[in-house]
Design an enzyme around this catalytic site. Structure first.
Site, PDB file in Angstrom:
ATOM      1  N   GLY A  13     -30.698-102.320 -47.027  1.00  0.00           N
ATOM      2  CA  GLY A  13     -31.177-103.696 -47.238  1.00  0.00           C
ATOM      3  C   GLY A  13     -31.691-103.866 -48.657  1.00  0.00           C
ATOM      4  N   ARG A  23     -32.621-101.363 -63.899  1.00  0.00           N
ATOM      5  CA  ARG A  23     -32.855-101.556 -65.349  1.00  0.00           C
ATOM      6  C   ARG A  23     -33.555-100.332 -65.940  1.00  0.00           C
ATOM      7  NH1 ARG A  23     -37.430-103.285 -67.965  1.00  0.00           N
ATOM      8  NH2 ARG A  23     -37.170-104.477 -69.902  1.00  0.00           N
ATOM      9  N   ALA A  24     -34.585 -99.843 -65.215  1.00  0.00           N
ATOM     10  CA  ALA A  24     -35.341 -98.682 -65.722  1.00  0.00           C
ATOM     11  C   ALA A  24     -34.438 -97.451 -65.816  1.00  0.00           C
ATOM     12  CB  ALA A  24     -36.532 -98.399 -64.802  1.00  0.00           C
ATOM     13  N   ARG A  74     -24.518-101.160 -46.175  1.00  0.00           N
ATOM     14  CA  ARG A  74     -24.755 -99.997 -45.325  1.00  0.00           C
ATOM     15  C   ARG A  74     -23.346 -99.425 -45.137  1.00  0.00           C
ATOM     16  NH1 ARG A  74     -30.025-101.349 -43.911  1.00  0.00           N
ATOM     17  NH2 ARG A  74     -30.373-103.575 -43.599  1.00  0.00           N
ATOM     18  N   ASP A 105     -34.435 -94.514 -46.078  1.00  0.00           N
ATOM     19  CA  ASP A 105     -34.118 -93.178 -45.551  1.00  0.00           C
ATOM     20  C   ASP A 105     -32.614 -92.938 -45.414  1.00  0.00           C
ATOM     21  OD1 ASP A 105     -36.590 -92.023 -45.415  1.00  0.00           O
ATOM     22  OD2 ASP A 105     -37.014 -92.737 -43.385  1.00  0.00           O
ATOM     23  N   THR A 127     -37.404-100.508 -50.093  1.00  0.00           N
ATOM     24  CA  THR A 127     -37.217-101.251 -48.839  1.00  0.00           C
ATOM     25  C   THR A 127     -38.464-102.083 -48.585  1.00  0.00           C
ATOM     26  OG1 THR A 127     -37.155-101.120 -46.421  1.00  0.00           O
ATOM     27  CG2 THR A 127     -37.877 -99.136 -47.551  1.00  0.00           C
ATOM     28  N   ASP A 129     -39.646-102.755 -45.872  1.00  0.00           N
ATOM     29  CA  ASP A 129     -40.348-102.291 -44.670  1.00  0.00           C
ATOM     30  C   ASP A 129     -41.495-101.320 -44.969  1.00  0.00           C
ATOM     31  OD1 ASP A 129     -38.352-103.712 -43.446  1.00  0.00           O
ATOM     32  OD2 ASP A 129     -37.296-101.977 -42.627  1.00  0.00           O
ATOM     33  N   ASP A 131     -41.411 -98.235 -44.838  1.00  0.00           N
ATOM     34  CA  ASP A 131     -41.429 -97.281 -43.723  1.00  0.00           C
ATOM     35  C   ASP A 131     -40.917 -95.887 -44.106  1.00  0.00           C
ATOM     36  OD1 ASP A 131     -38.815 -98.012 -44.154  1.00  0.00           O
ATOM     37  OD2 ASP A 131     -38.285 -98.211 -42.050  1.00  0.00           O
ATOM     38  N   ARG A 156     -49.975-121.960 -40.572  1.00  0.00           N
ATOM     39  CA  ARG A 156     -51.369-122.214 -40.207  1.00  0.00           C
ATOM     40  C   ARG A 156     -51.721-123.694 -40.406  1.00  0.00           C
ATOM     41  NH1 ARG A 156     -56.702-119.794 -40.622  1.00  0.00           N
ATOM     42  NH2 ARG A 156     -55.871-117.798 -41.256  1.00  0.00           N
ATOM     43  N   ARG A 173     -38.037-103.751 -39.068  1.00  0.00           N
ATOM     44  CA  ARG A 173     -37.239-102.889 -38.190  1.00  0.00           C
ATOM     45  C   ARG A 173     -38.153-102.198 -37.186  1.00  0.00           C
ATOM     46  NH1 ARG A 173     -31.901-101.080 -39.435  1.00  0.00           N
ATOM     47  NH2 ARG A 173     -32.174-101.520 -41.604  1.00  0.00           N
TER      48      ARG A 173
HETATM   49  O1  F6P Z   1     -34.762-102.644 -43.890  1.00  0.00           O
HETATM   50  C1  F6P Z   1     -34.991-103.932 -44.306  1.00  0.00           C
HETATM   51  C2  F6P Z   1     -34.667-104.906 -43.228  1.00  0.00           C
HETATM   52  O2  F6P Z   1     -34.875-106.212 -43.736  1.00  0.00           O
HETATM   53  C3  F6P Z   1     -35.421-104.736 -41.914  1.00  0.00           C
HETATM   54  O3  F6P Z   1     -36.719-105.250 -41.965  1.00  0.00           O
HETATM   55  C4  F6P Z   1     -34.506-105.427 -40.939  1.00  0.00           C
HETATM   56  O4  F6P Z   1     -34.664-104.901 -39.653  1.00  0.00           O
HETATM   57  C5  F6P Z   1     -33.142-105.116 -41.495  1.00  0.00           C
HETATM   58  O5  F6P Z   1     -33.305-104.810 -42.853  1.00  0.00           O
HETATM   59  C6  F6P Z   1     -32.137-106.230 -41.345  1.00  0.00           C
HETATM   60  O6  F6P Z   1     -30.921-105.764 -41.797  1.00  0.00           O
HETATM   61  P1  F6P Z   1     -29.676-106.707 -42.106  1.00  0.00           P
HETATM   62  O7  F6P Z   1     -29.972-107.470 -43.352  1.00  0.00           O
HETATM   63  O8  F6P Z   1     -28.551-105.740 -42.274  1.00  0.00           O
HETATM   64  O9  F6P Z   1     -29.529-107.628 -40.937  1.00  0.00           O
END
Ligand code: F6P
Length: 322
Positions: A13, A23-24, A74, A105, A127, A129, A131, A156, A173
């Site tokens: 993603g 760039r770096a 991916r 990962d 990412t 996330d 994570d 809100r 995710r």
């Molecule tokens: O890993 C980043 C992310 O945005 C996650 O938060 C989400 O689950 C996933 O990618 C969505 O993937 P895609 O853009 O392939 O639907």
């Protein structure tokens, strides 16, 4: 090994700040007298031979842009031996002696496989996330969490005007970092995370009702994507509490936008360090942030690390968001 040419790719993603990292990498490599090749659409670019020369101006005017100028994908094909072998041939054909692989990962697993087959790779964590276990911070998280915060602030306004409850799903995710941080930043009455087994009565309804007893009339419930089910949860809240409730899924809007200072600076630091490693012929590493410093680890070790859940922050949210 004398390194002459390095490649750079973004995979998985996209995340705001990936362009700053590219760039770096390009500028740091050129300053060391290396040549740089951009690999288009992640590992697919290696399989499909989509490789372009990058010079100092190729990466001009991108530090402030979201997305990735190298495109991303991916790549299930790269997980097959045939795909990996084709990728190796592409590297040889272009004289690529090492690659900086920017992503999560999944990207690091690809970098490990290429390294094991003789193309040294260095992973850079990117990412939204946040994570990735080996690093305290991943490029893109700060921008994304600020986007979540701004959007939930808007929800809100309307929830407050109508005395409503708003249930909002944020990305992540299987991880709750975006949900926890945006929930704290927005003062959400309840935060629902994959790391905490959900008991709707205890974790959502009682929190809303307790706040209601002290005079609160509108409520925010932030739900991590890994838990999902915001429509059903909104229905449950409305049925049990009688509060008019709406559900919103923020979706991919969280992935775009101009990268924050944090993301641009971290990307610049990490991209630079990745080149320092590769230029010495050192591969099979990932760069990471630890205690505010940029460090690096063996990819195998990095992929086997576990990221602790921030229980303290969740406890703080429960104590003050009421
Ligand atoms: O890993 C980043 C992310 O945005 C996650 O938060 C989400 O689950 C996933 O990618 C969505 O993937 P895609 O853009 O392939 O639907």
């Amino acid at each position: 090994m004398k390194v002459k040419t390095i490649g750079v790719l973004t995979s998985g993603g996209d995340a705001p700040g990936m362009n700053a990292a590219v760039r770096a990498v390009v500028r740091a490599a050129l300053s060391k007298g290396l040549q740089v090749k951009g690999i288009i659409r992640g590992y697919n670019g290696l399989i499909d031979d989509k490789v372009v020369d990058l010079d100092i101006r190729s990466v001009a005017d991108i530090i402030h842009r979201g997305g990735t100028m190298l495109y991303t994908a991916r790549s299930p094909r790269f997980r097959e031996e045939e795909g990996l072998q084709t990728a190796m041939e592409t590297c040889r054909r272009h004289g690529i002696d090492g690659i900086v692989c920017i992503g999560g990962d999944g990207t690091f697993r690809g970098a490990r496989d290429l390294s094991l087959h003789g193309i040294p790779c260095v992973g850079v964590p990117g990412t939204i996330d946040n994570d990735i276990a080996s690093t305290e911070y991943s490029i893109g998280f700060d921008t994304a969490v600020n986007t979540c915060m701004e959007l939930v602030d808007r929800l809100r306004d309307t929830a407050q005007s109508h005395d409503r409850c708003t249930v909002v799903e944020v990305m992540g995710r299987g991880a709750g970092y975006l949900a926890l941080h945006s929930g704290v930043a927005c003062g959400a009455t309840a935060i629902v995370l994959p790391e905490i087994k959900l008991d709707v009565q205890r974790d959502v309804i009682e929190k809303i009702q307790n706040a209601q007893r002290t005079g609160k009339q509108h409520f925010i419930v932030v739900v991590a994507e890994g838990v999902g089910g915001v429509d059903k949860l909104a229905e449950q809240i409305q049925t049990i509490t009688g509060i008019d409730t709406r559900a919103t899924v923020l979706g991919h809007v969280q992935r775009g936008g101009t990268p924050s200072v944090r993301d641009r600076v971290t990307a610049s630091r990490m991209g630079y360090e990745a080149v320092q490693l590769l230029s010495q012929g050192i591969g099979n590493r990932v760069v990471a942030e630890k205690d505010g410093k940029i460090v690096d680890y063996d990819i195998y070790d990095a992929l086997n690390m576990e990221k602790p859940f921030d229980e303290k922050l969740y406890k703080i949210a429960n104590a003050i968001n009421n």
